[in-house]
Design a protein around this motif. Structure first.
Motif, PDB file in Angstrom:
ATOM      1  N   ILE A  65       0.836  -1.200   0.000  1.00 42.45           N
ATOM      2  CA  ILE A  65       0.000   0.000   0.000  1.00 42.45           C
ATOM      3  C   ILE A  65       0.874   1.254   0.000  1.00 42.45           C
ATOM      4  CG2 ILE A  65      -1.713   1.318   1.296  1.00 42.45           C
ATOM      5  CD1 ILE A  65      -2.805  -1.218   0.003  1.00 42.45           C
ATOM      6  N   PHE A  66       1.931   1.232   0.817  1.00 42.88           N
ATOM      7  CA  PHE A  66       2.846   2.374   0.907  1.00 42.88           C
ATOM      8  C   PHE A  66       3.545   2.626  -0.425  1.00 42.88           C
ATOM      9  CE2 PHE A  66       7.214   3.878   1.715  1.00 42.88           C
ATOM     10  CZ  PHE A  66       6.929   5.108   2.302  1.00 42.88           C
ATOM     11  N   ALA A  67       4.002   1.541  -1.085  1.00 42.38           N
ATOM     12  CA  ALA A  67       4.710   1.668  -2.365  1.00 42.38           C
ATOM     13  C   ALA A  67       3.818   2.319  -3.419  1.00 42.38           C
ATOM     14  CB  ALA A  67       5.187   0.301  -2.836  1.00 42.38           C
ATOM     15  N   PHE A  68       2.561   1.901  -3.487  1.00 42.44           N
ATOM     16  CA  PHE A  68       1.638   2.517  -4.445  1.00 42.44           C
ATOM     17  C   PHE A  68       1.367   3.973  -4.092  1.00 42.44           C
ATOM     18  CE2 PHE A  68       0.262  -1.875  -5.667  1.00 42.44           C
ATOM     19  CZ  PHE A  68       0.484  -1.739  -7.024  1.00 42.44           C
ATOM     20  N   ALA A  69       1.301   4.274  -2.781  1.00 46.75           N
ATOM     21  CA  ALA A  69       0.978   5.640  -2.344  1.00 46.75           C
ATOM     22  C   ALA A  69       2.090   6.633  -2.687  1.00 46.75           C
ATOM     23  CB  ALA A  69       0.701   5.657  -0.839  1.00 46.75           C
TER      24      ALA A  69
ATOM     25  N   TYR B 243       7.438  14.729  -7.717  1.00 51.23           N
ATOM     26  CA  TYR B 243       7.358  13.465  -6.989  1.00 51.23           C
ATOM     27  C   TYR B 243       6.849  13.675  -5.560  1.00 51.23           C
ATOM     28  CZ  TYR B 243       9.769  11.737 -11.051  1.00 51.23           C
ATOM     29  OH  TYR B 243      10.073  11.421 -12.356  1.00 51.23           O
ATOM     30  N   SER B 244       6.501  12.590  -4.910  1.00 51.79           N
ATOM     31  CA  SER B 244       5.915  12.671  -3.570  1.00 51.79           C
ATOM     32  C   SER B 244       6.891  13.330  -2.592  1.00 51.79           C
ATOM     33  CB  SER B 244       5.531  11.280  -3.066  1.00 51.79           C
ATOM     34  OG  SER B 244       6.686  10.524  -2.746  1.00 51.79           O
ATOM     35  N   ASN B 245       6.336  14.022  -1.609  1.00 51.96           N
ATOM     36  CA  ASN B 245       7.160  14.718  -0.619  1.00 51.96           C
ATOM     37  C   ASN B 245       8.064  13.756   0.136  1.00 51.96           C
ATOM     38  OD1 ASN B 245       6.070  17.227  -1.256  1.00 51.96           O
ATOM     39  ND2 ASN B 245       4.398  17.015   0.220  1.00 51.96           N
ATOM     40  N   TRP B 246       7.572  12.550   0.407  1.00 48.28           N
ATOM     41  CA  TRP B 246       8.372  11.575   1.162  1.00 48.28           C
ATOM     42  C   TRP B 246       9.630  11.201   0.387  1.00 48.28           C
ATOM     43  CZ3 TRP B 246      10.279   6.629   0.704  1.00 48.28           C
ATOM     44  CH2 TRP B 246      10.708   6.011   1.895  1.00 48.28           C
ATOM     45  N   LEU B 247       9.485  10.943  -0.916  1.00 46.95           N
ATOM     46  CA  LEU B 247      10.641  10.604  -1.738  1.00 46.95           C
ATOM     47  C   LEU B 247      11.585  11.796  -1.872  1.00 46.95           C
ATOM     48  CD1 LEU B 247       9.040   8.479  -4.607  1.00 46.95           C
ATOM     49  CD2 LEU B 247      10.523   7.660  -2.772  1.00 46.95           C
ATOM     50  N   GLN B 248      11.016  12.999  -2.016  1.00 48.42           N
ATOM     51  CA  GLN B 248      11.852  14.194  -2.126  1.00 48.42           C
ATOM     52  C   GLN B 248      12.729  14.381  -0.888  1.00 48.42           C
ATOM     53  OE1 GLN B 248      10.163  17.914  -3.643  1.00 48.42           O
ATOM     54  NE2 GLN B 248       8.352  16.771  -4.290  1.00 48.42           N
TER      55      GLN B 248
ATOM     56  N   ASP C  44      10.581   0.863 -10.419  1.00 46.82           N
ATOM     57  CA  ASP C  44      10.962  -0.398  -9.778  1.00 46.82           C
ATOM     58  C   ASP C  44      10.018  -0.757  -8.634  1.00 46.82           C
ATOM     59  OD1 ASP C  44      13.060  -0.542 -11.542  1.00 46.82           O
ATOM     60  OD2 ASP C  44      14.560   0.214 -10.137  1.00 46.82           O
ATOM     61  N   TRP C  45       9.612   0.256  -7.853  1.00 42.16           N
ATOM     62  CA  TRP C  45       8.717  -0.020  -6.722  1.00 42.16           C
ATOM     63  C   TRP C  45       7.357  -0.505  -7.204  1.00 42.16           C
ATOM     64  CZ3 TRP C  45       8.845   3.179  -1.627  1.00 42.16           C
ATOM     65  CH2 TRP C  45      10.112   3.066  -1.049  1.00 42.16           C
ATOM     66  N   LYS C  46       6.892   0.007  -8.324  1.00 40.82           N
ATOM     67  CA  LYS C  46       5.609  -0.466  -8.856  1.00 40.82           C
ATOM     68  C   LYS C  46       5.707  -1.933  -9.262  1.00 40.82           C
ATOM     69  CE  LYS C  46       3.237   3.737 -10.299  1.00 40.82           C
ATOM     70  NZ  LYS C  46       2.134   3.497  -9.336  1.00 40.82           N
TER      71      LYS C  46
END
Length: 272
Positions: free
Chosen positions: A91-95, A118-123, A230-232
């Motif tokens: 769920i986290f990977a898709f989010a 890109y998502s704030n978490w990845l940034q 890759d995460w997808k």
């Protein structure tokens, strides 16, 4: 007579045990042969995974085949926790990978990538200096831009602009399209003196092979695009793996119930 569920759990865990041996061996080989920090970074997780699979499969194998109820209970507990963790990670990977895409450029065969997409978490992960310095070291060690330069060395500027570059090649190995630098070679561009650029990546670019655009926001974005892709793929594999784990867990529950029933009747040769 050993019930079908106990036999299935035993067979499945025997196969898992056999798989854990080469995984553990690969981790030990990496630990001994690694020559770069990037390779050393991989050895510990691989060793931990190999040991984990070996211990869990042994617990399931012994618990099911020799009717050791407490081992089978421990095995089921670990399996349940693994199912929960994999479900949450999927769920986290898709989010965190639902945002971000390359920007198509007119007259170019490649795309360019913006970190803010890109998502704030990845940034936050790549904007952390300590994290990025390690990642940058790995990118340099992998010679991603050296092989890029060699591959397209004989390209004219027109041909180069139509090449289908990977996200990391586009972001880390060449300057941004906004800079309008003059093409010399794939990793060498003529940078006008005294020009102020709105895009800070233009100021960060350097023809030095160990600098290039490794300090650019576009390089971080290119890496995140790779991670997103890759995460997808990992998330899709996790879904399949989750279904298999749930099936194995269900069979294991049947085997555990069989063990308890046999123990309650005091069958000879059974663990009590």
């Amino acid at each position: 007579m050993v019930r079908v569920s106990n036999g299935l759990v035993g067979i499945l865990n025997f196969v898992t045990f056999l798989l854990s041996v080469p995984i553990l061996g690969a981790g030990i080989w990496l630990a001994r042969k690694a020559s770069t920090d990037c390779e050393r970074y991989l050895d510990k997780p691989v060793i931990v995974l190999g040991v984990f699979l070996m211990l869990v499969s042994l617990a399931g194998l012994v618990g099911a085949c020799f009717r050791v109820s407490w081992l089978l209970w421990l095995y089921l507990l670990v399996m349940f926790l693994l199912i929960v963790i994999l479900f949450c990670f999927t769920i986290f990977a898709f989010a965190v990978t639902n945002k971000g895409a390359g920007e198509a450029l007119s007259g170019k065969g490649y795309k360019e990538y913006r970190l803010g997409d890109y998502s704030n978490w990845l940034q936050k992960r790549v904007n952390n200096s300590k994290n990025w310095n390690k990642i940058k070291s790995c990118l340099i060690d992998s010679k991603v831009c050296s092989s890029f330069s060699y591959k397209y060395l004989n390209d004219t500027v027109e041909k180069f602009y139509y090449e289908n570059l990977s996200p990391i090649q586009s972001g880390c190995c060449k300057p941004s399209n906004d800079c309008n630098f003059t093409y010399v070679r794939p990793t060498e561009w003529s940078k006008p003196a005294g020009v102020t650029y709105m895009n800070q990546d233009c100021n960060a670019w350097d023809n030095n092979k160990s600098v290039l655009c490794y300090n650019c926001q576009a390089c971080k974005a290119g890496l995140l695009q790779n991670i997103k892709r890759d995460w997808k793929k990992v998330a899709v594999v996790n879904i399949v793996f989750l279904v298999l784990l749930i099936i194995v867990y269900s069979v294991g529950c049947c085997a555990f119930r069989n063990n308890r029933r046999d123990n309650s009747y005091g069958y000879p040769g059974r663990w009590k």
